[in-house]
Design a protein around this motif. Structure first.
Motif, PDB file in Angstrom:
ATOM      1  N   THR A 118       0.829  -1.206   0.000  1.00  0.00           N
ATOM      2  CA  THR A 118       0.000   0.000   0.000  1.00  0.00           C
ATOM      3  C   THR A 118       0.861   1.252   0.000  1.00  0.00           C
ATOM      4  OG1 THR A 118      -1.749  -1.172   1.188  1.00  0.00           O
ATOM      5  CG2 THR A 118      -1.817   1.226   1.229  1.00  0.00           C
ATOM      6  N   ASN A 119       1.891   1.266   0.827  1.00  0.00           N
ATOM      7  CA  ASN A 119       2.790   2.417   0.853  1.00  0.00           C
ATOM      8  C   ASN A 119       3.578   2.551  -0.444  1.00  0.00           C
ATOM      9  OD1 ASN A 119       2.739   3.828   3.571  1.00  0.00           O
ATOM     10  ND2 ASN A 119       2.946   1.709   4.234  1.00  0.00           N
ATOM     11  N   ALA A 120       3.966   1.406  -1.020  1.00  0.00           N
ATOM     12  CA  ALA A 120       4.688   1.453  -2.293  1.00  0.00           C
ATOM     13  C   ALA A 120       3.829   2.077  -3.384  1.00  0.00           C
ATOM     14  CB  ALA A 120       5.122   0.044  -2.701  1.00  0.00           C
ATOM     15  N   SER A 121       2.546   1.739  -3.408  1.00  0.00           N
ATOM     16  CA  SER A 121       1.666   2.338  -4.414  1.00  0.00           C
ATOM     17  C   SER A 121       1.375   3.794  -4.106  1.00  0.00           C
ATOM     18  CB  SER A 121       0.360   1.542  -4.512  1.00  0.00           C
ATOM     19  OG  SER A 121      -0.340   1.541  -3.293  1.00  0.00           O
ATOM     20  N   ALA A 122       1.323   4.158  -2.824  1.00  0.00           N
ATOM     21  CA  ALA A 122       1.083   5.562  -2.468  1.00  0.00           C
ATOM     22  C   ALA A 122       2.256   6.459  -2.867  1.00  0.00           C
ATOM     23  CB  ALA A 122       0.821   5.679  -0.965  1.00  0.00           C
ATOM     24  N   ARG A 123       3.450   5.890  -2.926  1.00  0.00           N
ATOM     25  CA  ARG A 123       4.634   6.685  -3.302  1.00  0.00           C
ATOM     26  C   ARG A 123       4.504   7.288  -4.693  1.00  0.00           C
ATOM     27  NH1 ARG A 123       8.705   4.167  -4.580  1.00  0.00           N
ATOM     28  NH2 ARG A 123      10.234   5.839  -4.326  1.00  0.00           N
ATOM     29  N   VAL A 124       3.808   6.610  -5.608  1.00  0.00           N
ATOM     30  CA  VAL A 124       3.763   7.071  -6.995  1.00  0.00           C
ATOM     31  C   VAL A 124       2.509   7.872  -7.301  1.00  0.00           C
ATOM     32  CG1 VAL A 124       5.213   5.175  -7.792  1.00  0.00           C
ATOM     33  CG2 VAL A 124       2.741   4.863  -7.748  1.00  0.00           C
ATOM     34  N   LEU A 125       1.743   8.254  -6.273  1.00  0.00           N
ATOM     35  CA  LEU A 125       0.614   9.146  -6.514  1.00  0.00           C
ATOM     36  C   LEU A 125       1.111  10.488  -7.021  1.00  0.00           C
ATOM     37  CD1 LEU A 125      -1.673   8.561  -3.389  1.00  0.00           C
ATOM     38  CD2 LEU A 125      -2.250   8.019  -5.757  1.00  0.00           C
ATOM     39  N   LEU A 126       0.326  11.124  -7.863  1.00  0.00           N
ATOM     40  CA  LEU A 126       0.667  12.460  -8.340  1.00  0.00           C
ATOM     41  C   LEU A 126       0.589  13.466  -7.191  1.00  0.00           C
ATOM     42  CD1 LEU A 126      -1.322  12.504 -11.707  1.00  0.00           C
ATOM     43  CD2 LEU A 126       1.120  12.055 -11.369  1.00  0.00           C
ATOM     44  N   GLN A 127       1.355  14.531  -7.301  1.00  0.00           N
ATOM     45  CA  GLN A 127       1.423  15.512  -6.227  1.00  0.00           C
ATOM     46  C   GLN A 127       0.059  16.115  -5.923  1.00  0.00           C
ATOM     47  OE1 GLN A 127       4.180  16.038  -4.414  1.00  0.00           O
ATOM     48  NE2 GLN A 127       2.886  17.266  -3.059  1.00  0.00           N
ATOM     49  N   GLU A 128      -0.760  16.321  -6.964  1.00  0.00           N
ATOM     50  CA  GLU A 128      -2.074  16.924  -6.727  1.00  0.00           C
ATOM     51  C   GLU A 128      -3.031  15.989  -6.005  1.00  0.00           C
ATOM     52  OE1 GLU A 128      -1.827  15.903 -11.223  1.00  0.00           O
ATOM     53  OE2 GLU A 128      -0.532  16.705  -9.655  1.00  0.00           O
ATOM     54  N   ASP A 129      -2.705  14.701  -5.944  1.00  0.00           N
ATOM     55  CA  ASP A 129      -3.539  13.746  -5.219  1.00  0.00           C
ATOM     56  C   ASP A 129      -3.096  13.571  -3.768  1.00  0.00           C
ATOM     57  OD1 ASP A 129      -5.166  13.150  -7.406  1.00  0.00           O
ATOM     58  OD2 ASP A 129      -3.773  11.645  -8.163  1.00  0.00           O
ATOM     59  N   ARG A 130      -2.124  14.316  -3.350  1.00  0.00           N
ATOM     60  CA  ARG A 130      -1.555  14.143  -2.016  1.00  0.00           C
ATOM     61  C   ARG A 130      -2.033  15.215  -1.046  1.00  0.00           C
ATOM     62  NH1 ARG A 130       2.420  10.639  -1.667  1.00  0.00           N
ATOM     63  NH2 ARG A 130       3.417   9.867  -3.550  1.00  0.00           N
ATOM     64  N   THR A 131      -2.240  14.797   0.190  1.00  0.00           N
ATOM     65  CA  THR A 131      -2.398  15.738   1.288  1.00  0.00           C
ATOM     66  C   THR A 131      -1.269  15.572   2.303  1.00  0.00           C
ATOM     67  OG1 THR A 131      -3.857  14.178   2.438  1.00  0.00           O
ATOM     68  CG2 THR A 131      -4.900  15.850   1.058  1.00  0.00           C
ATOM     69  N   TRP A 132      -0.484  14.484   2.142  1.00  0.00           N
ATOM     70  CA  TRP A 132       0.638  14.212   3.034  1.00  0.00           C
ATOM     71  C   TRP A 132       1.908  14.079   2.188  1.00  0.00           C
ATOM     72  CZ3 TRP A 132      -1.075  14.462   7.967  1.00  0.00           C
ATOM     73  CH2 TRP A 132      -2.418  14.211   8.176  1.00  0.00           C
ATOM     74  N   PRO A 133       3.075  14.369   2.745  1.00  0.00           N
ATOM     75  CA  PRO A 133       4.317  14.289   1.952  1.00  0.00           C
ATOM     76  C   PRO A 133       4.618  12.866   1.490  1.00  0.00           C
ATOM     77  CG  PRO A 133       4.659  15.523   3.999  1.00  0.00           C
ATOM     78  CD  PRO A 133       3.311  14.891   4.108  1.00  0.00           C
ATOM     79  N   MET A 134       5.299  12.732   0.355  1.00  0.00           N
ATOM     80  CA  MET A 134       5.678  11.422  -0.156  1.00  0.00           C
ATOM     81  C   MET A 134       6.617  10.707   0.809  1.00  0.00           C
ATOM     82  SD  MET A 134       7.370  10.365  -3.831  1.00  0.00           S
ATOM     83  CE  MET A 134       9.003  11.000  -3.410  1.00  0.00           C
ATOM     84  N   ARG A 135       7.356  11.459   1.607  1.00  0.00           N
ATOM     85  CA  ARG A 135       8.306  10.854   2.549  1.00  0.00           C
ATOM     86  C   ARG A 135       7.604   9.929   3.539  1.00  0.00           C
ATOM     87  NH1 ARG A 135       9.617  16.287   2.685  1.00  0.00           N
ATOM     88  NH2 ARG A 135      11.494  16.877   1.553  1.00  0.00           N
ATOM     89  N   THR A 136       6.362  10.260   3.887  1.00  0.00           N
ATOM     90  CA  THR A 136       5.653   9.393   4.838  1.00  0.00           C
ATOM     91  C   THR A 136       5.388   8.026   4.223  1.00  0.00           C
ATOM     92  OG1 THR A 136       3.490  10.260   4.138  1.00  0.00           O
ATOM     93  CG2 THR A 136       4.578  11.359   5.984  1.00  0.00           C
ATOM     94  N   ALA A 137       5.070   7.993   2.923  1.00  0.00           N
ATOM     95  CA  ALA A 137       4.866   6.705   2.260  1.00  0.00           C
ATOM     96  C   ALA A 137       6.168   5.923   2.177  1.00  0.00           C
ATOM     97  CB  ALA A 137       4.282   6.916   0.867  1.00  0.00           C
ATOM     98  N   CYS A 138       7.275   6.613   1.908  1.00  0.00           N
ATOM     99  CA  CYS A 138       8.586   5.938   1.855  1.00  0.00           C
ATOM    100  C   CYS A 138       8.941   5.350   3.215  1.00  0.00           C
ATOM    101  CB  CYS A 138       9.663   6.922   1.404  1.00  0.00           C
ATOM    102  SG  CYS A 138       9.451   7.569  -0.264  1.00  0.00           S
ATOM    103  N   LEU A 139       8.739   6.143   4.272  1.00  0.00           N
ATOM    104  CA  LEU A 139       9.033   5.657   5.620  1.00  0.00           C
ATOM    105  C   LEU A 139       8.103   4.502   5.984  1.00  0.00           C
ATOM    106  CD1 LEU A 139      10.574   5.928   8.280  1.00  0.00           C
ATOM    107  CD2 LEU A 139       8.905   7.676   8.982  1.00  0.00           C
ATOM    108  N   GLY A 140       6.823   4.644   5.640  1.00  0.00           N
ATOM    109  CA  GLY A 140       5.881   3.573   5.922  1.00  0.00           C
ATOM    110  C   GLY A 140       6.230   2.286   5.206  1.00  0.00           C
TER     111      GLY A 140
END
Length: 401
Positions: free
Chosen positions: A339-361
């Motif tokens: 789930t976190n791996a797939s969240a990493r590649v979301l587009l920036q406009e689809d994010r409310t949280w930084p990509m770093r949180t998905a990488c850490l997760g």
């Protein structure tokens, strides 16, 4: 009484969260890390927070998708999604089995397996009938469970423990702390009740989730630290590690046997409230597999209910409660890795949280999954291979037809 959206979101998540981890997770965690297992709670909480951010962003990007399986499929493709779906179903089955087993251990200890199977069947039947755990029942359930836990903590600290606790556990190390973190991760995973709501459940805005998600994790962490400290104070690490029902044994040790009926009520409410979410989450993944053609089409929902509850019943019968919990935690952590791996590649406009949180997760989820007890890793790996193979076979049969 009017409940604000923020409070409503927190309460809904707590109703799905305060279950198997707080009832049965502390004993195997103490066996893994000795008196240092409360430290592992912080690691589990940070991992859960990152995973919650990822699922919230993915639901925002794909609001009509049937859960994490569809998120992974949309971002990473069919094969990672099939593996992720298998991990999710294995995790849900393990957690459901551990929840039902905890209910049996606290409420009907002389007939634990029969009580566990009965609870699973009744809960699945209610879910199939369309019953939903709304905000009102969630408020009542959270109040009962939190009140019960507060009572246990107060009694444990009010009565002095034995002067010489029996035995000690092995010296904790990094490996033991990580294993305890893996087991305690399930304490926090009810956050999907609000970050990726089931069909028919209330959907909360990004503004509400930015408050509610950290609040839920913090509340669960504080409650868990208090309960864990109380159990350690009253039982000591060795007795705690051997206890099949730590809250009950702590009350008995603190001369609180008269309060056992109250504890039984709290354990029942916690198990039922969490079990509805767990089985509903498994059902949604199965629905996603059917909708994409990875599983054969069904004309009614009851076959999916049967698959979900049968897997949990198998866990109750074939595994010890501690192993069922470890398998559930291991499968769930693997699922959140995808789930976190797939969240990493979301587009920036689809994010409310930084990509770093998905990488850490992603990193923490994989680390916790690989730190599960050896037996649980073996069972989870075998179940993942079997589940992924079955999904692939179903896809091939669908293509041939």
């Amino acid at each position: 009484m009017t409940i604000t959206p923020r409070a409503g979101a927190v309460v809904l998540a707590l109703g799905a969260t305060l279950g198997v981890g707080v009832l049965a997770g502390f004993a195997p965690a103490a066996a893994a890390a000795g008196p240092w297992f409360p430290v592992a709670l912080v690691l589990a909480a940070v991992t859960a927070l990152c995973c919650a951010f990822s699922t919230a962003d993915q639901h925002r990007a794909y609001p009509d998708a049937p859960g994490g399986y569809a998120y992974i499929r949309n971002q990473l493709g069919p094969w990672p999604a099939r593996i992720g779906a298998s991990a999710h179903l294995v995790g849900r089955a393990g957690v459901a089995a551990a929840l039902a087993g905890a209910f049996g251990a606290y409420v009907v200890p002389d007939h634990r397996v029969a009580a566990a199977v009965g609870l699973l069947v009744v809960t699945a039947a209610l879910g199939a009938s369309g019953f939903r755990w709304r905000t009102g029942p969630s408020v009542a359930a959270a109040a009962v469970v939190l009140g019960t836990l507060a009572l246990v903590v107060l009694v444990c600290f009010a009565v002095a423990p034995p002067a010489n606790p029996v035995g000690t556990t092995g010296g904790p190390g990094f490996e033991g702390l990580m294993s305890a973190g893996s087991l305690l991760f399930v304490l926090f995973t009810g956050f999907e009740r609000i970050t990726a709501p089931l069909p028919g459940d209330r959907v909360f805005s990004d503004r509400v989730l930015r408050f509610a998600v950290p609040a839920v994790v913090v509340v669960v962490l504080v409650v868990s630290v208090a309960v864990g400290a109380a159990l350690l104070h009253q039982l000591g690490p060795a007795r705690l590690a051997l206890s099949p029902a730590p809250l009950r044994d702590a009350l008995v040790a603190a001369d609180g046997r008269a309060l056992l009926p109250v504890l039984a009520v709290g354990a029942t409410v916690a198990a039922v409230s969490s079990l509805f979410f767990v089985l509903g989450s498994a059902r949604r993944t199965l629905v996603g597999l059917v909708e994409t053609g990875d599983l054969p089409p069904v004309r009614a929902s009851w076959p999916l209910e049967v698959v979900g509850v049968a897997s949990a019943v198998l866990g109750v019968v074939a595994l010890t409660p501690a192993t069922a919990l470890a398998v559930g935690a291991c499968g769930t952590a693997f699922y959140y890795g995808f789930t976190n791996a797939s969240a990493r590649v979301l587009l920036q406009e689809d994010r409310t949280w930084p990509m770093r949180t998905a990488c850490l997760g992603l990193g923490l989820s994989v680390l916790l999954a690989m730190s599960a007890p050896t037996e649980a890793l073996f069972v989870t790996g075998a179940a993942l291979a079997l589940g992924t193979g079955a999904i692939a076979l179903g896809r091939v049969r669908q293509a041939v037809r």
